[in-house]
Design an enzyme around this catalytic site. Structure first.
Site, PDB file in Angstrom:
ATOM      1  N   ARG A  17       0.863-101.480  60.742  1.00  0.00           N
ATOM      2  CA  ARG A  17       1.005-100.255  61.940  1.00  0.00           C
ATOM      3  C   ARG A  17      -0.531 -99.760  62.176  1.00  0.00           C
ATOM      4  O   ARG A  17      -0.633 -98.912  63.270  1.00  0.00           O
ATOM      5  CB  ARG A  17       1.951 -99.330  61.390  1.00  0.00           C
ATOM      6  N   GLY A  82       6.185-106.158  49.403  1.00  0.00           N
ATOM      7  CA  GLY A  82       6.656-105.070  49.363  1.00  0.00           C
ATOM      8  C   GLY A  82       6.433-104.155  48.234  1.00  0.00           C
ATOM      9  O   GLY A  82       5.619-104.519  47.187  1.00  0.00           O
TER      10      GLY A  82
HETATM   11  C1  UD1 Z   1       7.196 -96.111  51.779  1.00  0.00           C
HETATM   12  C2  UD1 Z   1       8.617 -95.947  51.011  1.00  0.00           C
HETATM   13  C3  UD1 Z   1       9.411 -94.460  51.895  1.00  0.00           C
HETATM   14  C4  UD1 Z   1       8.864 -93.633  51.828  1.00  0.00           C
HETATM   15  C5  UD1 Z   1       7.305 -93.701  52.485  1.00  0.00           C
HETATM   16  C6  UD1 Z   1       6.566 -92.223  52.481  1.00  0.00           C
HETATM   17  C7  UD1 Z   1       9.169 -98.057  50.257  1.00  0.00           C
HETATM   18  C8  UD1 Z   1      10.257 -99.210  50.309  1.00  0.00           C
HETATM   19  N1  UD1 Z   1       9.329 -96.873  51.097  1.00  0.00           N
HETATM   20  O1  UD1 Z   1       7.718 -96.068  53.160  1.00  0.00           O
HETATM   21  O2  UD1 Z   1      10.812 -94.555  51.046  1.00  0.00           O
HETATM   22  O3  UD1 Z   1       9.412 -92.272  52.546  1.00  0.00           O
HETATM   23  O4  UD1 Z   1       6.624 -94.633  51.687  1.00  0.00           O
HETATM   24  O5  UD1 Z   1       5.263 -92.558  52.942  1.00  0.00           O
HETATM   25  O6  UD1 Z   1       8.279 -98.085  49.458  1.00  0.00           O
HETATM   26  N2  UD1 Z   1       2.354-101.763  49.191  1.00  0.00           N
HETATM   27  C9  UD1 Z   1       1.663-102.500  48.472  1.00  0.00           C
HETATM   28  N3  UD1 Z   1       2.017-103.874  48.486  1.00  0.00           N
HETATM   29  C10 UD1 Z   1       3.064-104.099  49.247  1.00  0.00           C
HETATM   30  C11 UD1 Z   1       3.502-103.407  50.196  1.00  0.00           C
HETATM   31  C12 UD1 Z   1       3.183-102.184  50.173  1.00  0.00           C
HETATM   32  O7  UD1 Z   1       0.789-102.214  47.524  1.00  0.00           O
HETATM   33  O8  UD1 Z   1       3.364-105.556  49.488  1.00  0.00           O
HETATM   34  C13 UD1 Z   1       1.562-100.073  48.940  1.00  0.00           C
HETATM   35  C14 UD1 Z   1       1.122 -99.872  50.150  1.00  0.00           C
HETATM   36  O9  UD1 Z   1      -0.450 -99.961  50.115  1.00  0.00           O
HETATM   37  C15 UD1 Z   1       1.089 -98.448  50.549  1.00  0.00           C
HETATM   38  C16 UD1 Z   1       2.602 -98.365  49.909  1.00  0.00           C
HETATM   39  O10 UD1 Z   1       2.791 -99.212  48.947  1.00  0.00           O
HETATM   40  O11 UD1 Z   1       0.206 -97.488  49.837  1.00  0.00           O
HETATM   41  C17 UD1 Z   1       3.690 -98.145  50.801  1.00  0.00           C
HETATM   42  O12 UD1 Z   1       3.831 -98.908  51.597  1.00  0.00           O
HETATM   43  P1  UD1 Z   1       4.164 -98.473  53.160  1.00  0.00           P
HETATM   44  O13 UD1 Z   1       4.124 -99.849  53.934  1.00  0.00           O
HETATM   45  O14 UD1 Z   1       3.294 -97.577  53.675  1.00  0.00           O
HETATM   46  O15 UD1 Z   1       5.622 -97.893  53.111  1.00  0.00           O
HETATM   47  P2  UD1 Z   1       6.435 -96.865  53.993  1.00  0.00           P
HETATM   48  O16 UD1 Z   1       6.932 -97.695  54.987  1.00  0.00           O
HETATM   49  O17 UD1 Z   1       5.545 -95.833  54.325  1.00  0.00           O
HETATM   50 MG    MG Z   2       3.422 -95.657  54.101  1.00  0.00          MG
END
Ligand code: UD1
Ligand code: MG
Length: 466
Positions: A17, A82
């Site tokens: 995003r 994820g």
């Molecule tokens: C996430 C939470 C959500 C919360 C929000 C708060 C989940 C499923 N959801 O959503 O409940 O309210 O944060 O900000 O976790 N990441 C990885 N590997 C991946 C995917 C993500 O390391 O494959 C890391 C990202 O770098 C990031 C974190 O996990 O730091 C969260 O991922 P992001 O995609 O930002 O989740 P949100 O949609 O913000």
């Molecule tokens: Mg996030």
């Protein structure tokens, strides 16, 4: 708190995003500091055994950023499937750290405003309540995008539902997940293999572990941040878009500006002034609109900076005025006047009471006390003594196409307008370089150097031409 914790930071996500073609999300900066560094800094005061960071997308950039922080272990997540999968990727690391720490604090790399105080209170809460899993939650009137905390009829935390998977009713829940958690490591390791990706994003959500904890009748609770101070909602904010990044930036900027105003700095139109965190500013200094102070810049007392000035990694003395100028990596003394439209490049030193004026560029040079370079000049790789006057358009020709050379001018000398000093060249003290001269040889002290062809005047020439 004894050293019961290890810390796992999730930073492997691409940050789709953010719509960046090259920068992983956690490497975007807030007030000049990458998001990941802010999260690390906030986590450091938690008494801890180990810190691990899950990296994936753009991991080279993150590795480069963290290469000096030896106490941090980077854990690869091969494919970004994820946040749950990110923690699954850390399985071996978790097994290893479980020998020395029984609990893990999981923080997301995109929550850069979180404070150490809140993390400490949260970690204390988790241990004191003897929870198996704890969530740092917060209430917000704008829950869009966050996972909602769903509670059962006894108000016990039952699960977290993501925006895209939430029912209309669940979307109305105003308590949301900050994506900061504490887990008992052994229990987390038991649950991790059971995560499924049967959700709207087809991802393995870390949030799903909560329902597993609940179903196994383990102790889960949420620690609501924000009860004690009105700022906490922003502190737990996640950065997913450039708009959110700019909101966080504005939040930090306001905090920094208010701090310096409380320390005795005056600002006109403060919202147009940008100050990074390492900057220091003396009392009674006036900052005028559109001024940017960056890096390790230090500004003394009673200065007047701006409007429209950019100062990076520079030291400015007291009672100095900088108008509409760009200054990089330079040291400027007291009662100096700079600008308007001066460009001071790295390695410049401007001594007390000197004046550097409009459309003048100084690079890697020393400008002595009370020396004036007031208009349209270029001084590069030079040492100028005290009380020198450099006329308009004077230039040190420091580059021969291959190498840079030095110019030295002794104190109280006078450099006429449009003089070219062909470096390497030395001019002694109290000498005069006549306007328009090109100086190709050293000039001794107390001398006049004049290099011009004689002026020829042909009277009546214009009429004859007709
Ligand atoms: C996430 C939470 C959500 C919360 C929000 C708060 C989940 C499923 N959801 O959503 O409940 O309210 O944060 O900000 O976790 N990441 C990885 N590997 C991946 C995917 C993500 O390391 O494959 C890391 C990202 O770098 C990031 C974190 O996990 O730091 C969260 O991922 P992001 O995609 O930002 O989740 P949100 O949609 O913000
Ligand atoms: Mg996030």
């Amino acid at each position: 708190m004894s050293k019961k914790y290890s810390i796992l930071i999730l930073a492997a996500g691409e940050g789709t995003r953010m719509r960046s073609s090259s920068i992983p999300k956690v490497m975007h900066t807030l007030c000049g500091v990458p998001l990941i560094q802010r999260v690390i800094k906030a986590s450091m005061p938690i008494p801890q055994e180990k810190i691990g960071i899950v990296v994936g997308y753009g991991n080279e950039k993150i590795k480069e950023e963290l290469k000096k922080q030896k106490n941090i272990e980077l854990i690869p997540q091969k494919k970004q499937m994820g946040s749950g999968n990110a923690v699954q990727s850390a399985k071996n690391w978790l097994q290893h750290v479980s020998k020395s720490s029984s609990h893990i604090l999981v923080v997301c790399g995109d929550t850069p405003l979180i404070s150490s105080e809140t993390l400490l209170s949260f970690c204390n809460f988790h241990l004191k309540q003897e929870n198996n899993a704890s969530i740092l939650s917060f209430k917000t009137s704008q829950p869009f995008g966050y996972g909602r905390i769903v509670r059962d009829q006894n108000l016990r935390v039952q699960k977290i539902v993501e925006e895209k998977d939430a029912t209309l009713e669940e979307k109305n829940i105003d308590e949301v997940n900050s994506a900061i958690y504490c887990f008992e490591i052994k229990k987390l390791l038991e649950i991790l293999p059971h995560l499924k990706n049967n959700n709207a994003k087809k991802e393995y959500y870390l949030t799903d572990v909560i329902e597993h904890f609940y179903n196994k009748r383990l102790k889960v609770d949420a620690f609501q941040s924000g009860a004690r101070n009105g700022l906490a909602i922003k502190e737990t904010m996640g950065i997913n878009t450039r708009v959110e990044l700019s909101m966080a930036e504005e939040f930090l900027q306001e905090k920094i500006r208010n701090y310096w105003m409380e320390q005795g700095v005056t600002m006109l139109n403060p919202s147009s002034i940008y100050i990074e965190e390492k900057v220091t500013i003396g009392k009674d200094t006036l900052l005028l609109p559109q001024t940017m102070l960056l890096g390790a810049t230090k500004i003394g007392e009673r200065c007047k900076i701006g409007p429209s000035s950019f100062i990076e990694n520079s030291n400015i003395g007291e009672n100095t005025v900088v108008r509409a100028s760009f200054i990089y990596g330079s040291t400027i003394g007291n009662k100096v006047e700079i600008g308007p439209y001066t460009h001071l490049r790295t390695g410049s030193v401007v001594q007390d009471e000197a004046r550097i004026g409009n459309f003048t560029e100084i690079k890697n040079s020393n400008i002595g006390k009370e020396t004036k370079v007031s208009h349209l000049a270029y001084i590069g790789d030079s040492i100028l003594g005290e009380k020198i006057n450099v006329g308009a358009g004077a230039i040190t020709c420091n580059f021969d196409g291959k190498n840079k050379h030095k110019t030295t001018i002794g104190s109280q000398s006078f450099v006429g307008s449009n003089v070219n000093l062909i470096a390497p060249v030395k001019v002694g003290a109290r000498s005069v370089l006549a306007a328009g001269s090109t100086i190709t040889e050293d000039v001794p002290s107390d001398s006049l150097a004049i290099e011009r062809t004689s002026l020829v005047i042909k009277k009546g020439w214009v009429k004859k031409r007709k």
